[in-house]
Design a protein around this motif. Structure first.
Motif, PDB file in Angstrom:
ATOM      1  N   VAL A 155      -9.640   7.495  -8.833  1.00  0.00           N
ATOM      2  CA  VAL A 155     -10.840   8.032  -8.715  1.00  0.00           C
ATOM      3  C   VAL A 155     -11.868   7.879  -7.252  1.00  0.00           C
ATOM      4  N   PRO A 156     -12.056   9.181  -7.254  1.00  0.00           N
ATOM      5  CA  PRO A 156     -12.312   9.673  -5.846  1.00  0.00           C
ATOM      6  C   PRO A 156     -13.372   7.484  -4.418  1.00  0.00           C
ATOM      7  N   ILE A 157     -12.881   7.389  -4.033  1.00  0.00           N
ATOM      8  CA  ILE A 157     -12.953   6.369  -3.170  1.00  0.00           C
ATOM      9  C   ILE A 157     -14.667   6.463  -2.300  1.00  0.00           C
ATOM     10  N   ASN A 158     -15.545   6.633  -2.806  1.00  0.00           N
ATOM     11  CA  ASN A 158     -16.465   7.226  -2.450  1.00  0.00           C
ATOM     12  C   ASN A 158     -17.237   7.379  -4.009  1.00  0.00           C
ATOM     13  N   LYS A 191       1.885  11.877   2.126  1.00  0.00           N
ATOM     14  CA  LYS A 191       0.382  12.040   1.759  1.00  0.00           C
ATOM     15  C   LYS A 191      -0.138  10.618   2.061  1.00  0.00           C
ATOM     16  N   SER A 192       0.779  10.100   3.005  1.00  0.00           N
ATOM     17  CA  SER A 192      -0.038   8.696   3.569  1.00  0.00           C
ATOM     18  C   SER A 192      -1.220   8.715   4.289  1.00  0.00           C
ATOM     19  N   SER A 193      -1.518   9.815   5.510  1.00  0.00           N
ATOM     20  CA  SER A 193      -1.641  10.066   6.163  1.00  0.00           C
ATOM     21  C   SER A 193      -3.595  10.357   5.849  1.00  0.00           C
ATOM     22  N   THR A 194      -2.978  11.013   4.697  1.00  0.00           N
ATOM     23  CA  THR A 194      -4.522  11.485   4.626  1.00  0.00           C
ATOM     24  C   THR A 194      -5.069  10.794   3.147  1.00  0.00           C
ATOM     25  N   SER A 195      -4.478  10.007   2.882  1.00  0.00           N
ATOM     26  CA  SER A 195      -4.962   8.953   1.452  1.00  0.00           C
ATOM     27  C   SER A 195      -6.505   8.522   1.998  1.00  0.00           C
ATOM     28  N   ASN A 196      -7.485   8.456   1.383  1.00  0.00           N
ATOM     29  CA  ASN A 196      -8.301   7.714   1.771  1.00  0.00           C
ATOM     30  C   ASN A 196      -7.834   6.225   0.996  1.00  0.00           C
ATOM     31  N   SER A 203       1.188  -0.656   0.042  1.00  0.00           N
ATOM     32  CA  SER A 203      -0.033   0.203  -0.389  1.00  0.00           C
ATOM     33  C   SER A 203       1.069   1.647   0.198  1.00  0.00           C
ATOM     34  N   TYR A 204       0.641   2.244  -0.641  1.00  0.00           N
ATOM     35  CA  TYR A 204       1.622   3.379  -1.236  1.00  0.00           C
ATOM     36  C   TYR A 204       0.521   4.359  -1.191  1.00  0.00           C
ATOM     37  N   ASP A 205       1.322   5.675  -1.478  1.00  0.00           N
ATOM     38  CA  ASP A 205       0.861   6.471  -2.378  1.00  0.00           C
ATOM     39  C   ASP A 205       0.886   7.060  -3.715  1.00  0.00           C
ATOM     40  N   HIS A 206       0.310   6.313  -4.740  1.00  0.00           N
ATOM     41  CA  HIS A 206       1.156   6.531  -6.481  1.00  0.00           C
ATOM     42  C   HIS A 206       1.378   7.253  -6.701  1.00  0.00           C
ATOM     43  N   SER A 207       0.397   8.786  -6.275  1.00  0.00           N
ATOM     44  CA  SER A 207       0.884   9.652  -6.671  1.00  0.00           C
ATOM     45  C   SER A 207       2.418   9.949  -6.873  1.00  0.00           C
ATOM     46  N   GLU A 208       3.280   9.794  -5.222  1.00  0.00           N
ATOM     47  CA  GLU A 208       4.359  10.999  -4.498  1.00  0.00           C
ATOM     48  C   GLU A 208       5.501   8.878  -4.770  1.00  0.00           C
ATOM     49  N   ILE A 255      -5.562  -0.674   4.248  1.00  0.00           N
ATOM     50  CA  ILE A 255      -5.406  -0.460   5.786  1.00  0.00           C
ATOM     51  C   ILE A 255      -6.076  -1.221   6.669  1.00  0.00           C
ATOM     52  N   ALA A 256      -7.842  -1.020   6.540  1.00  0.00           N
ATOM     53  CA  ALA A 256      -8.458  -1.428   7.214  1.00  0.00           C
ATOM     54  C   ALA A 256      -9.640  -2.439   6.701  1.00  0.00           C
ATOM     55  N   ARG A 257      -9.017  -2.569   5.341  1.00  0.00           N
ATOM     56  CA  ARG A 257      -9.671  -3.858   4.780  1.00  0.00           C
ATOM     57  C   ARG A 257      -9.022  -4.760   4.896  1.00  0.00           C
ATOM     58  N   ALA A 258      -7.546  -4.358   4.484  1.00  0.00           N
ATOM     59  CA  ALA A 258      -6.186  -5.816   5.888  1.00  0.00           C
ATOM     60  C   ALA A 258      -6.600  -6.340   6.639  1.00  0.00           C
ATOM     61  N   LYS A 259      -7.045  -5.483   8.056  1.00  0.00           N
ATOM     62  CA  LYS A 259      -7.653  -5.947   9.021  1.00  0.00           C
ATOM     63  C   LYS A 259      -8.438  -6.881   9.285  1.00  0.00           C
ATOM     64  N   GLN A 260      -9.278  -6.516   7.973  1.00  0.00           N
ATOM     65  CA  GLN A 260     -10.444  -7.671   8.359  1.00  0.00           C
ATOM     66  C   GLN A 260     -11.214  -8.925   8.488  1.00  0.00           C
TER      67      GLN A 260
END
Length: 138
Positions: free
Chosen positions: A42-45, A73-78, A9-14, A84-89
């Protein structure tokens, strides 16, 4: 021993440069790094995000570990927060590892207080150590 499959998982733009370094290290016989290289612009929502989420879920389910490259920018990437949340489900439950590209970068909230294994620097051996030490701690 089964090969470790790592979803990154990484910020594709940076942080694409670091993804390419991991791809070069993919020759390591013990690790298989997985990437979704489409870069979700694509916006996540949005209605269009469903196809990307389905594809990412399939990759996450085939992995054993989640490696988060913590960039500026990782901490602000939706998208990263979602990965991360999906990986913990409960249907996935990946082992978590991360590496900060700079000490000043803010850690995504989903990595805090869940037993994330940290690489001390973006070097092959440090990342391999973090992956080896990673466990499901949430």
């Amino acid at each position: 021993m089964a090969k470790t499959k790592v979803f990154v998982s990484y910020d594709h733009s940076e942080d694409a440069l670091y993804k390419r370094l991991l791809q070069a290290w993919d020759a390591n016989a013990n690790f298989d790094f997985e990437f979704d290289s489409r870069g979700p612009n694509v916006p996540i929502n949005s209605d269009d995000a469903g196809v990307i989420k389905t594809s990412l879920t399939k990759l996450l389910k085939s992995a054993t570990h989640l490696l988060v490259i913590v960039g500026e920018k990782s901490s602000t990437s939706n998208w990263m927060a979602w990965e991360i949340a999906r990986a913990k489900q409960s249907d996935i439950k990946l082992k978590l590892a991360a590496v900060k590209l700079s000490k000043a970068n803010v850690t995504p909230a989903g990595l805090l207080n869940v037993g994330t294994s940290w690489a001390t620097s973006f070097e092959r051996d440090r990342i391999v150590d973090a992956l080896n030490d990673a466990k499901v701690g949430y």
